[in-house]
Design an enzyme around this catalytic site. Structure first.
Site, PDB file in Angstrom:
ATOM      1  N   THR A   1      47.731  89.479  45.804  1.00 47.67           N
ATOM      2  CA  THR A   1      47.650  88.899  44.467  1.00 47.67           C
ATOM      3  C   THR A   1      46.224  88.917  43.931  1.00 47.67           C
ATOM      4  O   THR A   1      45.958  89.421  42.830  1.00 47.67           O
ATOM      5  CB  THR A   1      48.180  87.462  44.479  1.00 47.67           C
ATOM      6  N   VAL A   2      45.285  88.373  44.694  1.00 46.64           N
ATOM      7  CA  VAL A   2      43.897  88.276  44.216  1.00 46.64           C
ATOM      8  C   VAL A   2      43.216  89.640  44.256  1.00 46.64           C
ATOM      9  O   VAL A   2      42.477  90.002  43.334  1.00 46.64           O
ATOM     10  CB  VAL A   2      43.116  87.241  45.042  1.00 46.64           C
TER      11      VAL A   2
ATOM     12  N   ALA B   1      25.886  92.631  34.457  1.00 48.86           N
ATOM     13  CA  ALA B   1      25.302  92.794  35.796  1.00 48.86           C
ATOM     14  C   ALA B   1      24.050  93.667  35.796  1.00 48.86           C
ATOM     15  O   ALA B   1      23.236  93.596  36.716  1.00 48.86           O
ATOM     16  CB  ALA B   1      26.337  93.391  36.751  1.00 48.86           C
TER      17      ALA B   1
ATOM     18  N   ARG C   1      47.695  96.230  54.451  1.00 49.26           N
ATOM     19  CA  ARG C   1      48.608  96.443  55.570  1.00 49.26           C
ATOM     20  C   ARG C   1      49.494  97.653  55.333  1.00 49.26           C
ATOM     21  O   ARG C   1      49.807  98.404  56.246  1.00 49.26           O
ATOM     22  CB  ARG C   1      49.467  95.190  55.760  1.00 49.26           C
TER      23      ARG C   1
ATOM     24  N   LYS D   1      39.047  79.737  51.278  1.00 54.18           N
ATOM     25  CA  LYS D   1      38.568  78.355  51.457  1.00 54.18           C
ATOM     26  C   LYS D   1      38.629  77.899  52.906  1.00 54.18           C
ATOM     27  O   LYS D   1      37.749  77.195  53.384  1.00 54.18           O
ATOM     28  CB  LYS D   1      39.324  77.385  50.564  1.00 54.18           C
TER      29      LYS D   1
ATOM     30  N   ILE E   1      38.201  78.223  37.824  1.00 56.12           N
ATOM     31  CA  ILE E   1      37.241  77.218  37.333  1.00 56.12           C
ATOM     32  C   ILE E   1      35.906  77.441  38.038  1.00 56.12           C
ATOM     33  O   ILE E   1      35.848  77.406  39.273  1.00 56.12           O
ATOM     34  CB  ILE E   1      37.734  75.787  37.622  1.00 56.12           C
TER      35      ILE E   1
ATOM     36  N   GLY F   1      57.567  80.361  43.336  1.00 52.11           N
ATOM     37  CA  GLY F   1      56.419  80.991  43.977  1.00 52.11           C
ATOM     38  C   GLY F   1      55.168  80.134  43.978  1.00 52.11           C
ATOM     39  O   GLY F   1      54.095  80.583  44.384  1.00 52.11           O
TER      40      GLY F   1
ATOM     41  N   LYS G   1      39.080  72.659  50.385  1.00 54.41           N
ATOM     42  CA  LYS G   1      38.298  72.760  49.159  1.00 54.41           C
ATOM     43  C   LYS G   1      37.344  71.578  49.009  1.00 54.41           C
ATOM     44  O   LYS G   1      36.195  71.733  48.578  1.00 54.41           O
ATOM     45  CB  LYS G   1      39.229  72.863  47.961  1.00 54.41           C
TER      46      LYS G   1
ATOM     47  N   GLY H   1      46.363  82.088  40.918  1.00 56.84           N
ATOM     48  CA  GLY H   1      46.883  83.200  40.134  1.00 56.84           C
ATOM     49  C   GLY H   1      46.000  84.419  40.250  1.00 56.84           C
ATOM     50  O   GLY H   1      44.815  84.327  40.593  1.00 56.84           O
TER      51      GLY H   1
END
Length: 439
Positions: free
Chosen positions: A13-14, A33, A45, A105, A136, A187, A205, A302
């Site tokens: 996902t990330v 940058a 995988r 984390k 955030i 999910g 966290k 997300g």
């Protein structure tokens, strides 16, 4: 200048979100940058699996160590999760002189002290904005934006799954198990939801936030952790009636005796901004001595919200590739030799107000017995409600009490004595309360 070459560990996902964000906004990111950022290799995988991102131009491999050991790669982005293989890969990347960006984390909370020491010795950076609260930018806010403050305390809704469950219980009068099943279907929660609903994810966290807020070593094992699985629809309704909302908070507080590190369900006055953060959203309230309370709100998970933080870290690392390591922003906000070994308070020594709910026989003298036990422990009552019996022929009633602040040790002793009374028909439910004011 030549683009900075990035190796990606994980295309889930990330990882997929990171590929997408860099592809879509690459030119704008390069303007910020000072040079381009290019993912040249990625591990997964199953490299034949169809994905929600365009991996053309990226060399794919099933061997993550091939990425870590690739001499062309300057930054390794670790996005596989877990703290075993991920630790090995990150330590190898550092040993190879590569900078690291991670969204992990658990890795930082449990092994961060070791990782940062190795990075310091090698003169490389480890960036971890995406490890806390998704999109955030709370790490940067505390580490850099609030540098002029002594942080007094912080409190965060830092797990979206738990917040979604409590929101649904409040808004729709649903039971915990029912909402958890929906969260899994949507999910938001894993098949095994323990990390989310029992507070372990939030404790990871909170460990990180407390370290950068107070300049202390990472100490995950000392965080008091309590989940939300025992919260009932009745508790949520009672809280609303009393002018509160229940939120699953991570709280870190500096006191004269030491630092409080705790994750647990908490009653907050409904007028507080953080009490109105609903659904899967995250928020962190930080109180500094100069600025006062500041609130940071947004998507805590997300693909693209978390990728936003990953890419921000890639930009930060890119900007500092040519800078002297001694002049970079320290990993944990304070210079490594300036971290303080402040004592972490055990939960018995923490002082909070309480919500108590118990079932008692509806007969004369019962309330007097309960209040006498509380008085013996030095506990004063702020509010008391006795509900009508839920069933017509029932002899038991619910009694709800709000107390003033008291040490946890005294409350535990009082609850033990209350539960031993003959008129008490069940266990006592307790939820801690916080005003979360600037004082």
């Amino acid at each position: 200048m030549e683009p900075v070459k990035v190796g990606l560990l994980g295309l889930g996902t990330v990882g997929g979100g990171t590929v997408t964000v860099l592809a879509r906004s690459g030119a704008e990111i390069a303007r910020r940058a000072g040079r381009g950022i290019s993912i040249v290799q990625a591990s997964a995988r199953d490299i034949s699996k169809s994905r929600n991102c365009d991996t053309s131009g990226i060399a794919l491999t099933t061997d993550p160590f091939a990425v870590v050991n690739n001499p062309e790669i300057q930054i390794v982005a670790e996005l596989i999760g877990g703290d075993t293989l991920a630790r090995q890969l990150v330590m190898q990347a550092i040993e190879n002189g590569k900078h690291v960006v991670t969204a992990n984390k658990a890795l930082i909370a449990k092994h961060g002290n070791e990782i940062f020491a190795a990075a310091q010795a090698k003169g490389v950076m480890v960036a971890f904005e995406a490890a806390v609260a998704g999109g955030i930018p709370i790490i940067k806010a505390i580490r850099e934006g609030l540098t002029g403050n002594q942080i007094q305390w912080l409190a965060g809704i830092i797990n979206g799954t738990g917040n979604f469950i409590l929101t649904e219980m409040r808004d729709k009068g649903r039971e915990f198990a029912d909402v958890l099943a929906e969260a899994q279907a949507l999910g938001y929660a894993e098949a095994d939801p323990t990390f989310d609903v029992e507070g372990i994810d939030a404790a990871h966290k909170l460990t990180i936030l407390a370290s950068i807020a107070f300049g202390i070593p990472l100490q995950f094992e000392k965080v008091f952790t309590e989940g939300i699985s025992r919260i009932t629809r009745e508790d949520v309704s009672n809280a609303t009636e009393l002018g509160y909302r229940i939120k699953h908070l991570g709280i870190a507080r500096r006191t004269g005796k030491g630092v409080e590190l705790r994750v647990h369900p908490t009653l907050i006055p409904h007028r507080r901004l953080i009490a109105n953060v609903d659904g899967v959203m995250n928020a962190v309230l930080v109180n500094g001595d100069a600025v006062g309370p500041t609130l940071y709100y947004g998507a805590g998970a997300g693909a693209e919200p978390t990728a936003s933080a990953v890419v921000a870290d890639l930009v930060d690392v890119t900007r500092t590739l040519t800078s002297d390591p001694e002049n970079r922003v320290p990993h944990l906000a304070f210079q490594p030799d300036a971290l303080k070994d402040m004592p972490i308070l055990g939960m018995d020594d923490v002082e909070t107000a309480y919500y108590l709910r118990l079932q008692a026989l509806d007969k004369p003298g019962v309330l007097a017995d309960i209040t006498r036990v509380l008085a013996d422990q030095g506990i004063s009552i702020e509010a008391l409600i006795q509900k009508e019996p839920e069933e017509e022929n029932s002899s038991a009633v619910s009694v709800i009490m709000l107390t003033h602040r008291v040490p946890e040790r005294a409350m535990k002793q009082a609850i033990q004595r209350i539960q031993a009374l003959d008129a008490i028909t069940g266990g006592v439910v307790q939820i801690r309360m916080e005003q979360l004011s600037s004082k």
